[in-house]
Design a protein around this motif. Structure first.
Motif, mmCIF file in Angstrom:
data_model
loop_
_atom_site.group_PDB
_atom_site.id
_atom_site.type_symbol
_atom_site.label_atom_id
_atom_site.label_comp_id
_atom_site.label_asym_id
_atom_site.label_seq_id
_atom_site.Cartn_x
_atom_site.Cartn_y
_atom_site.Cartn_z
ATOM 1 N N LEU A 64 44.800 -44.219 38.986
ATOM 2 C CA LEU A 64 45.940 -43.417 39.416
ATOM 3 C C LEU A 64 46.069 -42.138 38.608
ATOM 4 O O LEU A 64 46.362 -41.066 39.156
ATOM 5 N N ALA A 65 45.856 -42.249 37.289
ATOM 6 C CA ALA A 65 45.990 -41.069 36.430
ATOM 7 C C ALA A 65 44.870 -40.067 36.687
ATOM 8 O O ALA A 65 45.114 -38.849 36.817
ATOM 9 N N LEU A 66 43.651 -40.541 36.764
ATOM 10 C CA LEU A 66 42.522 -39.630 36.938
ATOM 11 C C LEU A 66 42.516 -38.971 38.306
ATOM 12 O O LEU A 66 41.958 -37.876 38.471
ATOM 13 N N SER A 67 43.125 -39.607 39.293
ATOM 14 C CA SER A 67 43.178 -38.990 40.621
ATOM 15 C C SER A 67 44.052 -37.750 40.647
ATOM 16 O O SER A 67 43.899 -36.888 41.521
ATOM 17 N N GLU A 68 44.980 -37.628 39.694
ATOM 18 C CA GLU A 68 45.860 -36.463 39.610
ATOM 19 C C GLU A 68 45.434 -35.475 38.534
ATOM 20 O O GLU A 68 45.960 -34.356 38.472
ATOM 21 N N ASN A 69 44.512 -35.859 37.683
ATOM 22 C CA ASN A 69 44.116 -35.019 36.558
ATOM 23 C C ASN A 69 43.271 -33.847 37.037
ATOM 24 O O ASN A 69 42.309 -34.017 37.788
ATOM 25 N N GLU A 70 43.621 -32.647 36.570
ATOM 26 C CA GLU A 70 42.892 -31.438 36.945
ATOM 27 C C GLU A 70 41.907 -31.002 35.867
ATOM 28 O O GLU A 70 41.192 -30.021 36.070
ATOM 29 N N ALA A 71 41.882 -31.689 34.742
ATOM 30 C CA ALA A 71 40.955 -31.357 33.656
ATOM 31 C C ALA A 71 39.913 -32.462 33.539
ATOM 32 O O ALA A 71 40.057 -33.546 34.100
ATOM 33 N N ASN A 80 48.468 -32.599 28.528
ATOM 34 C CA ASN A 80 49.696 -32.199 29.208
ATOM 35 C C ASN A 80 49.781 -32.926 30.550
ATOM 36 O O ASN A 80 49.700 -32.310 31.622
ATOM 37 N N PRO A 81 49.952 -34.257 30.502
ATOM 38 C CA PRO A 81 49.989 -35.008 31.765
ATOM 39 C C PRO A 81 51.246 -34.766 32.578
ATOM 40 O O PRO A 81 51.278 -35.097 33.770
ATOM 41 N N SER A 82 52.294 -34.198 31.962
ATOM 42 C CA SER A 82 53.537 -33.937 32.683
ATOM 43 C C SER A 82 53.588 -32.539 33.270
ATOM 44 O O SER A 82 54.608 -32.159 33.859
ATOM 45 N N GLY A 83 52.514 -31.765 33.099
ATOM 46 C CA GLY A 83 52.490 -30.408 33.612
ATOM 47 C C GLY A 83 52.249 -30.378 35.109
ATOM 48 O O GLY A 83 52.097 -31.400 35.784
ATOM 49 N N LYS A 289 53.740 -41.281 21.794
ATOM 50 C CA LYS A 289 54.150 -40.575 23.013
ATOM 51 C C LYS A 289 54.550 -41.496 24.158
ATOM 52 O O LYS A 289 54.996 -40.997 25.193
ATOM 53 N N PHE A 290 54.402 -42.793 24.001
ATOM 54 C CA PHE A 290 54.638 -43.674 25.146
ATOM 55 C C PHE A 290 56.105 -43.706 25.557
ATOM 56 O O PHE A 290 56.423 -43.696 26.745
ATOM 57 N N ASN A 291 57.029 -43.765 24.592
ATOM 58 C CA ASN A 291 58.445 -43.911 24.936
ATOM 59 C C ASN A 291 58.992 -42.694 25.673
ATOM 60 O O ASN A 291 59.861 -42.827 26.538
ATOM 61 N N GLU A 292 58.511 -41.513 25.341
ATOM 62 C CA GLU A 292 59.036 -40.288 25.937
ATOM 63 C C GLU A 292 58.202 -39.803 27.111
ATOM 64 O O GLU A 292 58.504 -38.754 27.689
ATOM 65 N N ALA A 293 57.179 -40.526 27.488
ATOM 66 C CA ALA A 293 56.276 -40.069 28.540
ATOM 67 C C ALA A 293 56.866 -40.340 29.921
ATOM 68 O O ALA A 293 57.639 -41.282 30.129
ATOM 69 N N THR A 294 56.502 -39.496 30.867
ATOM 70 C CA THR A 294 56.854 -39.717 32.263
ATOM 71 C C THR A 294 55.913 -40.773 32.856
ATOM 72 O O THR A 294 55.054 -41.325 32.168
ATOM 73 N N VAL A 295 56.095 -41.034 34.150
ATOM 74 C CA VAL A 295 55.229 -42.024 34.803
ATOM 75 C C VAL A 295 53.777 -41.563 34.749
ATOM 76 O O VAL A 295 52.867 -42.344 34.436
ATOM 77 N N MET A 296 53.542 -40.291 35.018
ATOM 78 C CA MET A 296 52.187 -39.762 34.937
ATOM 79 C C MET A 296 51.680 -39.769 33.501
ATOM 80 O O MET A 296 50.503 -40.053 33.240
#
Length: 334
Positions: A64-71, A80-83, A289-296
Protein backbone atom coordinates in the motif's frame (compact mmCIF):
# COMPACT_ATOMS: atom_id res chain seq x y z
CA UNK A 1 40.81 -77.57 6.23
CA UNK A 2 42.79 -74.35 6.41
CA UNK A 3 41.09 -71.92 8.76
CA UNK A 4 42.15 -68.94 6.65
CA UNK A 5 40.15 -70.29 3.71
CA UNK A 6 36.92 -70.69 5.59
CA UNK A 7 34.08 -68.45 4.44
CA UNK A 8 32.57 -66.24 7.10
CA UNK A 9 28.83 -66.48 7.18
CA UNK A 10 27.05 -63.15 6.65
CA UNK A 11 25.34 -61.74 9.74
CA UNK A 12 21.64 -62.39 9.94
CA UNK A 13 19.42 -59.62 8.64
CA UNK A 14 17.18 -58.30 11.44
CA UNK A 15 13.46 -58.35 10.73
CA UNK A 16 11.82 -55.01 9.90
CA UNK A 17 10.70 -53.03 12.90
CA UNK A 18 7.03 -53.12 13.71
CA UNK A 19 4.87 -50.06 14.30
CA UNK A 20 4.98 -50.58 18.05
CA UNK A 21 8.78 -50.80 17.99
CA UNK A 22 9.00 -47.60 15.97
CA UNK A 23 6.78 -45.82 18.46
CA UNK A 24 8.84 -47.17 21.35
CA UNK A 25 12.02 -45.89 19.65
CA UNK A 26 10.47 -42.46 19.36
CA UNK A 27 9.38 -42.54 23.00
CA UNK A 28 5.73 -41.97 22.10
CA UNK A 29 4.19 -45.09 23.63
CA UNK A 30 2.98 -43.58 26.87
CA UNK A 31 0.09 -41.06 26.94
CA UNK A 32 2.23 -38.40 28.57
CA UNK A 33 4.85 -38.70 25.83
CA UNK A 34 2.23 -38.41 23.14
CA UNK A 35 0.73 -35.31 24.79
CA UNK A 36 4.14 -33.70 25.13
CA UNK A 37 4.99 -34.56 21.51
CA UNK A 38 1.74 -32.99 20.34
CA UNK A 39 2.25 -29.84 22.40
CA UNK A 40 5.83 -29.44 21.21
CA UNK A 41 4.88 -29.94 17.60
CA UNK A 42 1.93 -27.57 17.94
CA UNK A 43 4.11 -24.91 19.56
CA UNK A 44 6.60 -25.10 16.70
CA UNK A 45 3.83 -24.83 14.11
CA UNK A 46 2.26 -21.91 16.03
CA UNK A 47 5.54 -19.99 15.95
CA UNK A 48 5.78 -20.49 12.18
CA UNK A 49 2.17 -19.37 11.73
CA UNK A 50 2.78 -16.22 13.80
CA UNK A 51 5.91 -15.39 11.80
CA UNK A 52 4.04 -15.92 8.54
CA UNK A 53 1.17 -13.71 9.76
CA UNK A 54 3.59 -10.93 10.71
CA UNK A 55 5.31 -11.18 7.33
CA UNK A 56 1.97 -11.11 5.51
CA UNK A 57 0.77 -8.04 7.44
CA UNK A 58 4.01 -6.15 6.85
CA UNK A 59 4.01 -7.06 3.17
CA UNK A 60 0.40 -5.94 2.69
CA UNK A 61 0.99 -2.54 4.30
CA UNK A 62 4.26 -2.17 2.42
CA UNK A 63 2.53 -2.70 -0.90
CA UNK A 64 0.00 0.00 0.00
CA UNK A 65 2.79 2.43 0.88
CA UNK A 66 4.94 1.75 -2.16
CA UNK A 67 1.98 2.10 -4.51
CA UNK A 68 1.72 5.77 -3.48
CA UNK A 69 5.44 6.51 -3.17
CA UNK A 70 6.85 8.82 -5.84
CA UNK A 71 10.50 8.35 -4.84
CA UNK A 72 12.80 5.36 -5.08
CA UNK A 73 12.26 3.41 -1.87
CA UNK A 74 15.81 2.04 -1.73
CA UNK A 75 17.90 5.02 -2.85
CA UNK A 76 15.98 8.15 -1.87
CA UNK A 77 17.31 10.34 0.96
CA UNK A 78 13.93 11.98 1.58
CA UNK A 79 11.37 11.00 4.20
CA UNK A 80 8.13 12.85 3.58
CA UNK A 81 5.33 10.28 3.41
CA UNK A 82 2.73 12.90 4.36
CA UNK A 83 3.61 15.19 1.46
CA UNK A 84 1.76 15.61 -1.78
CA UNK A 85 2.90 13.45 -3.47
CA UNK A 86 4.42 11.17 -0.80
CA UNK A 87 8.19 10.67 -1.14
CA UNK A 88 10.24 8.47 1.16
CA UNK A 89 13.23 6.15 1.03
CA UNK A 90 15.39 4.05 3.32
CA UNK A 91 18.88 4.95 2.06
CA UNK A 92 19.74 7.04 5.14
CA UNK A 93 18.17 4.54 7.53
CA UNK A 94 20.00 1.62 5.95
CA UNK A 95 23.29 3.53 6.14
CA UNK A 96 22.84 4.43 9.79
CA UNK A 97 21.74 0.94 10.79
CA UNK A 98 24.62 -0.77 9.01
CA UNK A 99 27.32 1.69 10.12
CA UNK A 100 26.32 1.75 13.79
CA UNK A 101 26.10 -2.05 13.84
CA UNK A 102 29.52 -2.43 12.22
CA UNK A 103 31.07 -0.06 14.78
CA UNK A 104 29.45 -2.07 17.58
CA UNK A 105 30.76 -5.35 16.17
CA UNK A 106 34.29 -4.03 15.68
CA UNK A 107 34.41 -2.97 19.33
CA UNK A 108 32.42 -5.79 20.96
CA UNK A 109 33.71 -8.94 19.24
CA UNK A 110 37.43 -8.69 20.19
CA UNK A 111 36.59 -7.61 23.73
CA UNK A 112 34.03 -10.38 24.15
CA UNK A 113 36.38 -13.07 22.84
CA UNK A 114 39.15 -11.82 25.13
CA UNK A 115 36.84 -11.90 28.15
CA UNK A 116 35.62 -15.39 27.27
CA UNK A 117 39.18 -16.71 26.91
CA UNK A 118 40.23 -15.08 30.18
CA UNK A 119 37.30 -16.61 32.07
CA UNK A 120 37.78 -20.12 30.65
CA UNK A 121 41.58 -20.44 30.49
CA UNK A 122 43.30 -17.80 32.65
CA UNK A 123 41.19 -16.69 35.59
CA UNK A 124 40.84 -18.84 38.73
CA UNK A 125 37.56 -20.73 38.77
CA UNK A 126 35.90 -18.66 41.51
CA UNK A 127 37.09 -15.32 40.12
CA UNK A 128 36.13 -16.30 36.58
CA UNK A 129 32.69 -17.37 37.75
CA UNK A 130 32.17 -13.98 39.41
CA UNK A 131 33.14 -12.13 36.22
CA UNK A 132 30.85 -14.34 34.15
CA UNK A 133 27.97 -13.67 36.56
CA UNK A 134 28.47 -9.90 36.38
CA UNK A 135 28.65 -9.92 32.58
CA UNK A 136 25.53 -12.04 32.34
CA UNK A 137 23.73 -9.48 34.53
CA UNK A 138 24.41 -6.84 31.87
CA UNK A 139 22.12 -8.73 29.51
CA UNK A 140 19.24 -8.21 31.96
CA UNK A 141 19.58 -4.40 32.00
CA UNK A 142 16.63 -2.83 30.10
CA UNK A 143 17.34 -0.86 26.95
CA UNK A 144 15.86 2.30 28.45
CA UNK A 145 18.47 2.18 31.22
CA UNK A 146 21.25 1.89 28.67
CA UNK A 147 19.70 4.83 26.82
CA UNK A 148 19.57 7.00 29.93
CA UNK A 149 23.16 6.13 30.80
CA UNK A 150 24.25 6.85 27.24
CA UNK A 151 22.51 10.23 27.10
CA UNK A 152 23.51 11.44 30.59
CA UNK A 153 26.97 9.86 31.02
CA UNK A 154 28.41 8.53 27.78
CA UNK A 155 27.64 11.47 25.47
CA UNK A 156 29.20 14.19 27.72
CA UNK A 157 32.34 12.09 28.25
CA UNK A 158 32.96 11.32 24.58
CA UNK A 159 34.40 14.77 23.84
CA UNK A 160 37.92 13.71 24.84
CA UNK A 161 37.86 10.68 22.54
CA UNK A 162 36.34 12.72 19.74
CA UNK A 163 39.08 15.34 20.09
CA UNK A 164 41.80 12.67 20.04
CA UNK A 165 40.33 11.05 16.93
CA UNK A 166 40.06 14.43 15.24
CA UNK A 167 43.68 15.32 16.07
CA UNK A 168 45.23 12.09 14.82
CA UNK A 169 42.74 10.69 12.32
CA UNK A 170 40.76 13.74 11.27
CA UNK A 171 42.76 13.96 8.02
CA UNK A 172 40.89 10.86 6.80
CA UNK A 173 37.57 12.68 6.87
CA UNK A 174 35.94 9.75 8.62
CA UNK A 175 36.91 10.99 12.10
CA UNK A 176 36.70 14.73 11.49
CA UNK A 177 34.89 16.52 14.31
CA UNK A 178 33.36 19.99 14.18
CA UNK A 179 33.05 20.35 17.96
CA UNK A 180 29.33 19.62 18.25
CA UNK A 181 27.56 17.32 20.67
CA UNK A 182 28.71 13.71 20.55
CA UNK A 183 25.33 12.42 19.41
CA UNK A 184 26.54 10.61 16.34
CA UNK A 185 26.61 7.11 14.88
CA UNK A 186 29.99 6.52 16.51
CA UNK A 187 28.55 7.07 20.00
CA UNK A 188 25.61 4.86 19.11
CA UNK A 189 28.05 2.16 18.01
CA UNK A 190 29.91 2.34 21.33
CA UNK A 191 26.65 2.06 23.26
CA UNK A 192 25.48 -0.87 21.15
CA UNK A 193 28.82 -2.58 21.73
CA UNK A 194 28.19 -2.50 25.48
CA UNK A 195 24.70 -3.90 24.97
CA UNK A 196 25.70 -6.87 22.78
CA UNK A 197 28.87 -7.70 24.70
CA UNK A 198 27.09 -10.03 27.21
CA UNK A 199 25.51 -12.07 24.40
CA UNK A 200 28.74 -12.62 22.49
CA UNK A 201 30.73 -13.29 25.66
CA UNK A 202 28.26 -15.84 27.03
CA UNK A 203 28.05 -17.92 23.85
CA UNK A 204 31.79 -17.72 23.17
CA UNK A 205 32.54 -18.78 26.75
CA UNK A 206 30.42 -21.89 26.44
CA UNK A 207 32.00 -22.82 23.12
CA UNK A 208 35.56 -22.39 24.43
CA UNK A 209 34.73 -24.57 27.43
CA UNK A 210 33.85 -27.42 25.09
CA UNK A 211 37.17 -27.40 23.28
CA UNK A 212 38.58 -30.99 23.37
CA UNK A 213 40.76 -31.49 26.44
CA UNK A 214 42.81 -34.13 24.64
CA UNK A 215 44.02 -31.57 22.10
CA UNK A 216 44.94 -29.08 24.81
CA UNK A 217 46.76 -31.68 26.92
CA UNK A 218 48.62 -32.96 23.87
CA UNK A 219 49.80 -29.45 23.02
CA UNK A 220 50.93 -28.88 26.61
CA UNK A 221 52.78 -32.20 26.59
CA UNK A 222 54.68 -31.05 23.50
CA UNK A 223 55.86 -27.95 25.33
CA UNK A 224 53.35 -25.38 24.05
CA UNK A 225 52.62 -22.33 26.18
CA UNK A 226 49.10 -21.53 27.33
CA UNK A 227 48.67 -18.95 24.58
CA UNK A 228 49.92 -21.39 21.96
CA UNK A 229 47.40 -23.96 23.19
CA UNK A 230 44.62 -21.39 22.87
CA UNK A 231 45.81 -20.24 19.44
CA UNK A 232 46.26 -23.73 17.96
CA UNK A 233 43.48 -25.67 19.69
CA UNK A 234 40.82 -23.56 21.40
CA UNK A 235 40.31 -20.72 18.92
CA UNK A 236 40.15 -22.94 15.80
CA UNK A 237 37.59 -25.17 17.52
CA UNK A 238 35.45 -22.23 18.64
CA UNK A 239 35.70 -20.14 15.47
CA UNK A 240 32.26 -21.10 14.20
CA UNK A 241 30.76 -20.55 17.64
CA UNK A 242 32.27 -17.07 17.86
CA UNK A 243 30.89 -16.25 14.43
CA UNK A 244 27.42 -17.42 15.38
CA UNK A 245 27.60 -15.50 18.68
CA UNK A 246 28.65 -12.39 16.79
CA UNK A 247 25.71 -12.74 14.42
CA UNK A 248 23.31 -13.11 17.34
CA UNK A 249 24.75 -9.92 18.82
CA UNK A 250 24.42 -8.26 15.42
CA UNK A 251 20.75 -9.18 15.39
CA UNK A 252 20.20 -7.22 18.60
CA UNK A 253 22.28 -4.27 17.40
CA UNK A 254 20.22 -4.03 14.21
CA UNK A 255 16.91 -3.89 16.07
CA UNK A 256 17.81 -1.77 19.10
CA UNK A 257 15.34 1.09 19.51
CA UNK A 258 15.10 3.09 22.73
CA UNK A 259 18.79 3.33 23.53
CA UNK A 260 19.56 4.57 20.02
CA UNK A 261 16.64 7.01 20.04
CA UNK A 262 17.87 8.60 23.28
CA UNK A 263 21.47 9.03 22.13
CA UNK A 264 21.37 9.73 18.41
CA UNK A 265 20.61 13.15 16.94
CA UNK A 266 19.01 11.96 13.69
CA UNK A 267 18.75 13.76 10.39
CA UNK A 268 18.01 12.49 6.92
CA UNK A 269 21.49 13.16 5.68
CA UNK A 270 24.60 11.05 5.21
CA UNK A 271 27.85 12.65 6.35
CA UNK A 272 31.34 11.42 5.60
CA UNK A 273 32.43 11.78 9.24
CA UNK A 274 31.23 9.29 11.81
CA UNK A 275 31.57 11.94 14.51
CA UNK A 276 29.03 14.39 13.08
CA UNK A 277 25.34 14.11 13.98
CA UNK A 278 23.32 12.64 11.17
CA UNK A 279 21.83 9.51 9.82
CA UNK A 280 19.34 7.31 11.60
CA UNK A 281 18.34 3.69 12.06
CA UNK A 282 15.24 1.74 11.12
CA UNK A 283 14.15 1.06 14.69
CA UNK A 284 14.89 4.58 15.93
CA UNK A 285 12.98 6.16 13.05
CA UNK A 286 9.93 3.97 13.66
CA UNK A 287 9.90 4.67 17.40
CA UNK A 288 10.29 8.44 17.05
CA UNK A 289 7.75 9.03 14.24
CA UNK A 290 5.06 6.38 14.60
CA UNK A 291 2.79 8.20 17.07
CA UNK A 292 2.63 11.41 15.03
CA UNK A 293 2.48 9.78 11.60
CA UNK A 294 -0.54 9.84 9.32
CA UNK A 295 -2.00 6.69 7.79
CA UNK A 296 0.38 6.98 4.86
CA UNK A 297 3.25 7.75 7.20
CA UNK A 298 2.55 4.63 9.24
CA UNK A 299 2.47 2.52 6.10
CA UNK A 300 5.85 3.97 5.15
CA UNK A 301 7.25 3.16 8.58
CA UNK A 302 5.86 -0.37 8.32
CA UNK A 303 7.59 -0.70 4.95
CA UNK A 304 10.90 0.19 6.55
CA UNK A 305 10.09 -2.25 9.33
CA UNK A 306 9.67 -5.02 6.77
CA UNK A 307 13.21 -4.38 5.53
CA UNK A 308 14.52 -4.62 9.10
CA UNK A 309 12.44 -7.77 9.64
CA UNK A 310 14.02 -9.46 6.63
CA UNK A 311 17.54 -8.38 7.61
CA UNK A 312 17.09 -9.71 11.15
CA UNK A 313 15.74 -13.03 9.88
CA UNK A 314 18.69 -13.44 7.56
CA UNK A 315 21.19 -12.67 10.32
CA UNK A 316 19.65 -15.06 12.83
CA UNK A 317 19.15 -17.72 10.18
CA UNK A 318 22.81 -17.48 9.27
CA UNK A 319 23.77 -17.91 12.91
CA UNK A 320 21.64 -21.05 13.18
CA UNK A 321 23.21 -22.53 10.06
CA UNK A 322 26.70 -21.96 11.43
CA UNK A 323 25.78 -23.61 14.74
CA UNK A 324 24.22 -26.59 12.95
CA UNK A 325 27.45 -27.23 11.06
CA UNK A 326 29.37 -27.95 14.26
CA UNK A 327 27.79 -31.01 15.83
CA UNK A 328 30.92 -31.70 17.85
CA UNK A 329 29.98 -28.98 20.37
CA UNK A 330 28.05 -31.62 22.29
CA UNK A 331 30.24 -33.86 24.41
CA UNK A 332 33.53 -32.50 23.11
CA UNK A 333 35.22 -32.86 26.48
CA UNK A 334 34.18 -36.47 26.97
Amino acid sequence: MDISTQQTAPPPVPPPATTEQKRAARGATRPGDRVFLGLSRGSGILVLVIMAAIAAFLTYRTVLALSENEANFFTSFDWNPSGSPPEFGIAVLAYGTVVSSIIAMVIAVPVSVGIALFITHYAPRRFGGTIAYVIDLLAAVPSIVYGLWGALVLVPHMDGLYGWLDDYLGWTGIFEWNGGAARSLFTVGVLLALMILPIITSVSREVFRQAPLMHQEAALALGATRWEVIRMSVIPFGRSGVISASMLGLGRALGETMAVAMVLSPSFDITASLLDPGGGTFAQNIASKFNEATVMGRDALIASGLVLFVITLLVNGGARLIIARRKEYSGANA
